[in-house]
Write a protein that holds these residues in place. Structure first.
Motif, PDB file in Angstrom:
ATOM      1  N   LYS A  13      -4.605   8.648  -0.782  1.00  0.00           N
ATOM      2  CA  LYS A  13      -4.472   8.446  -2.221  1.00  0.00           C
ATOM      3  C   LYS A  13      -3.691   7.111  -2.488  1.00  0.00           C
ATOM      4  O   LYS A  13      -2.912   7.038  -1.947  1.00  0.00           O
ATOM      5  CB  LYS A  13      -3.854   9.691  -2.847  1.00  0.00           C
ATOM      6  CG  LYS A  13      -4.618  10.957  -2.676  1.00  0.00           C
ATOM      7  CD  LYS A  13      -3.871  12.079  -3.389  1.00  0.00           C
ATOM      8  CE  LYS A  13      -4.679  13.460  -3.387  1.00  0.00           C
ATOM      9  NZ  LYS A  13      -3.975  14.256  -3.926  1.00  0.00           N
ATOM     10  N   LYS A  14      -4.598   6.357  -3.452  1.00  0.00           N
ATOM     11  CA  LYS A  14      -4.026   5.280  -3.950  1.00  0.00           C
ATOM     12  C   LYS A  14      -3.332   5.768  -5.297  1.00  0.00           C
ATOM     13  O   LYS A  14      -4.014   5.933  -6.344  1.00  0.00           O
ATOM     14  CB  LYS A  14      -4.710   3.947  -4.033  1.00  0.00           C
ATOM     15  CG  LYS A  14      -4.156   2.948  -4.825  1.00  0.00           C
ATOM     16  CD  LYS A  14      -4.790   1.449  -4.438  1.00  0.00           C
ATOM     17  CE  LYS A  14      -4.140   0.493  -5.041  1.00  0.00           C
ATOM     18  NZ  LYS A  14      -5.148  -0.590  -5.384  1.00  0.00           N
ATOM     19  N   TYR A  15      -1.946   5.395  -5.537  1.00  0.00           N
ATOM     20  CA  TYR A  15      -1.468   5.540  -7.009  1.00  0.00           C
ATOM     21  C   TYR A  15      -1.362   4.259  -7.659  1.00  0.00           C
ATOM     22  O   TYR A  15      -1.238   3.230  -7.379  1.00  0.00           O
ATOM     23  CB  TYR A  15       0.050   6.174  -6.811  1.00  0.00           C
ATOM     24  CG  TYR A  15      -0.264   7.814  -6.313  1.00  0.00           C
ATOM     25  CD1 TYR A  15      -0.399   8.667  -7.128  1.00  0.00           C
ATOM     26  CD2 TYR A  15      -0.250   7.915  -4.732  1.00  0.00           C
ATOM     27  CE1 TYR A  15      -0.551  10.007  -6.500  1.00  0.00           C
ATOM     28  CE2 TYR A  15      -0.392   9.110  -4.219  1.00  0.00           C
ATOM     29  CZ  TYR A  15      -0.494  10.124  -5.352  1.00  0.00           C
ATOM     30  OH  TYR A  15      -0.296  11.642  -4.814  1.00  0.00           O
ATOM     31  N   PRO A  16      -1.414   4.667  -9.098  1.00  0.00           N
ATOM     32  CA  PRO A  16      -1.312   3.564  -9.951  1.00  0.00           C
ATOM     33  C   PRO A  16      -0.171   2.347  -9.640  1.00  0.00           C
ATOM     34  O   PRO A  16      -0.279   1.233 -10.223  1.00  0.00           O
ATOM     35  CB  PRO A  16      -0.865   4.072 -11.593  1.00  0.00           C
ATOM     36  CG  PRO A  16      -1.362   5.495 -11.381  1.00  0.00           C
ATOM     37  CD  PRO A  16      -1.153   6.039  -9.832  1.00  0.00           C
ATOM     38  N   ASN A  17       1.052   2.919  -8.933  1.00  0.00           N
ATOM     39  CA  ASN A  17       1.902   1.875  -8.574  1.00  0.00           C
ATOM     40  C   ASN A  17       1.332   0.889  -7.405  1.00  0.00           C
ATOM     41  O   ASN A  17       2.335   0.628  -6.871  1.00  0.00           O
ATOM     42  CB  ASN A  17       3.392   2.446  -8.355  1.00  0.00           C
ATOM     43  CG  ASN A  17       3.042   3.575  -7.475  1.00  0.00           C
ATOM     44  OD1 ASN A  17       2.368   3.829  -6.585  1.00  0.00           O
ATOM     45  ND2 ASN A  17       4.333   4.300  -7.125  1.00  0.00           N
ATOM     46  N   ARG A  18       0.374   1.224  -6.907  1.00  0.00           N
ATOM     47  CA  ARG A  18      -0.317   0.542  -5.776  1.00  0.00           C
ATOM     48  C   ARG A  18       0.351   1.134  -4.513  1.00  0.00           C
ATOM     49  O   ARG A  18      -0.233   0.487  -3.551  1.00  0.00           O
ATOM     50  CB  ARG A  18      -0.068  -0.981  -6.021  1.00  0.00           C
ATOM     51  CG  ARG A  18      -0.728  -1.689  -6.845  1.00  0.00           C
ATOM     52  CD  ARG A  18      -0.676  -3.117  -7.013  1.00  0.00           C
ATOM     53  NE  ARG A  18      -1.008  -3.852  -7.951  1.00  0.00           N
ATOM     54  CZ  ARG A  18      -0.977  -4.988  -8.276  1.00  0.00           C
ATOM     55  NH1 ARG A  18      -0.243  -6.019  -7.361  1.00  0.00           N
ATOM     56  NH2 ARG A  18      -1.439  -5.653  -9.316  1.00  0.00           N
ATOM     57  N   ARG A  19       0.754   2.217  -4.538  1.00  0.00           N
ATOM     58  CA  ARG A  19       1.128   2.779  -3.150  1.00  0.00           C
ATOM     59  C   ARG A  19       0.188   3.465  -2.509  1.00  0.00           C
ATOM     60  O   ARG A  19      -0.655   4.143  -3.341  1.00  0.00           O
ATOM     61  CB  ARG A  19       2.609   3.580  -3.189  1.00  0.00           C
ATOM     62  CG  ARG A  19       3.809   2.743  -3.778  1.00  0.00           C
ATOM     63  CD  ARG A  19       5.005   3.323  -3.727  1.00  0.00           C
ATOM     64  NE  ARG A  19       5.457   3.777  -2.194  1.00  0.00           N
ATOM     65  CZ  ARG A  19       6.623   4.148  -2.014  1.00  0.00           C
ATOM     66  NH1 ARG A  19       7.106   4.686  -2.960  1.00  0.00           N
ATOM     67  NH2 ARG A  19       6.939   4.121  -0.738  1.00  0.00           N
ATOM     68  N   LEU A  20      -0.117   3.738  -1.216  1.00  0.00           N
ATOM     69  CA  LEU A  20      -0.778   4.399  -0.891  1.00  0.00           C
ATOM     70  C   LEU A  20      -0.159   5.906   0.059  1.00  0.00           C
ATOM     71  O   LEU A  20       0.888   5.436   0.588  1.00  0.00           O
ATOM     72  CB  LEU A  20      -1.740   3.534   0.235  1.00  0.00           C
ATOM     73  CG  LEU A  20      -2.412   2.358  -0.029  1.00  0.00           C
ATOM     74  CD1 LEU A  20      -2.705   1.510   1.113  1.00  0.00           C
ATOM     75  CD2 LEU A  20      -3.688   2.807  -0.893  1.00  0.00           C
ATOM     76  N   TYR A  21      -0.728   6.817  -0.177  1.00  0.00           N
ATOM     77  CA  TYR A  21       0.006   8.121   0.402  1.00  0.00           C
ATOM     78  C   TYR A  21      -1.235   8.729   1.200  1.00  0.00           C
ATOM     79  O   TYR A  21      -2.092   9.011   0.830  1.00  0.00           O
ATOM     80  CB  TYR A  21       0.328   8.928  -0.930  1.00  0.00           C
ATOM     81  CG  TYR A  21       0.865  10.150  -0.398  1.00  0.00           C
ATOM     82  CD1 TYR A  21       2.263  10.253  -0.139  1.00  0.00           C
ATOM     83  CD2 TYR A  21       0.068  11.576  -0.434  1.00  0.00           C
ATOM     84  CE1 TYR A  21       2.916  11.555   0.234  1.00  0.00           C
ATOM     85  CE2 TYR A  21       0.981  12.611   0.105  1.00  0.00           C
ATOM     86  CZ  TYR A  21       2.249  12.706   0.499  1.00  0.00           C
ATOM     87  OH  TYR A  21       2.819  13.802   0.884  1.00  0.00           O
TER      88      TYR A  21
END
Length: 187
Positions: A13-21
């Motif tokens: 998952k890519k979050y709005p803060n550009r982090r990938l989970y």
């Protein structure tokens, strides 16, 4: 339990803060980690955490951009320009299929050569001879791929000529008046 898509691929998952989970490991990862998944042939999908939209292609393009920007690029400026020219062109789909099939063929050839090389190394070569063989492999592979591309080009040009000829014959069948005019012009 980690989230998995129906095709059993890993979900990132890519979050709005550009982090990938990475839902499989329940941890944040980097583009370099995603690249390692690609190299390891892991199946995965990257989705926007907010919209659940599949954004795998854009992440892969981002990785390619990073790799092209640093170190030794794979694509020359001329190659990139040629690829860009095909966008919006009638042959865009053909070019995409052509590149995909050629990449698959290249991968299969490379895997076969690696397998054969490994077998030779285990049975007959000393480490020095192995190093020499590996240094010869890149130029040999390059020549082989150039020959393959040249043969493909010749085949495509031949096919194009045949299609033009068949189109002209078809045109003549459906437009007999044009054929009679052409015959009169030739005389």
């Amino acid at each position: 339990m980690s989230e998995v898509k129906q095709d059993n691929s890993r979900v990132i998952k890519k979050y709005p803060n550009r982090r990938l989970y990475d839902t499989a490991t329940s941890s944040y990862i980097t583009l370099a980690d995603v690249r390692e998944l690609v190299v390891a042939s892991e199946r995965f999908t990257v989705v926007d955490a907010k919209t659940n939209e599949d954004i795998t292609r854009s992440i892969l393009l981002q990785i390619i951009l990073d790799l092209e920007s640093g170190g030794v690029p794979m694509f020359s400026t001329n190659t990139l320009k040629q690829i860009i020219r095909f966008y919006g062109h009638a042959m865009q789909g053909v070019m995409g299929n052509y590149l995909e099939h050629n990449m698959q063929a290249f991968t299969e050839i490379q895997q076969q050569l690696s397998k054969q090389s490994e077998e030779l190394y285990q049975t007959q070569f000393k480490p020095e001879a192995w190093a020499e063989l590996m240094s010869m492999q890149n130029p040999m592979m390059s020549r082989m791929m150039n020959n393959y591309v040249d043969q493909t080009k010749d085949l495509y040009l031949n096919m194009q000529e045949q299609m033009q000829s068949q189109t002209q014959q078809l045109f003549n069948v459906f437009n007999p008046l044009a054929t009679k005019k052409d015959i009169k012009k030739d005389k």
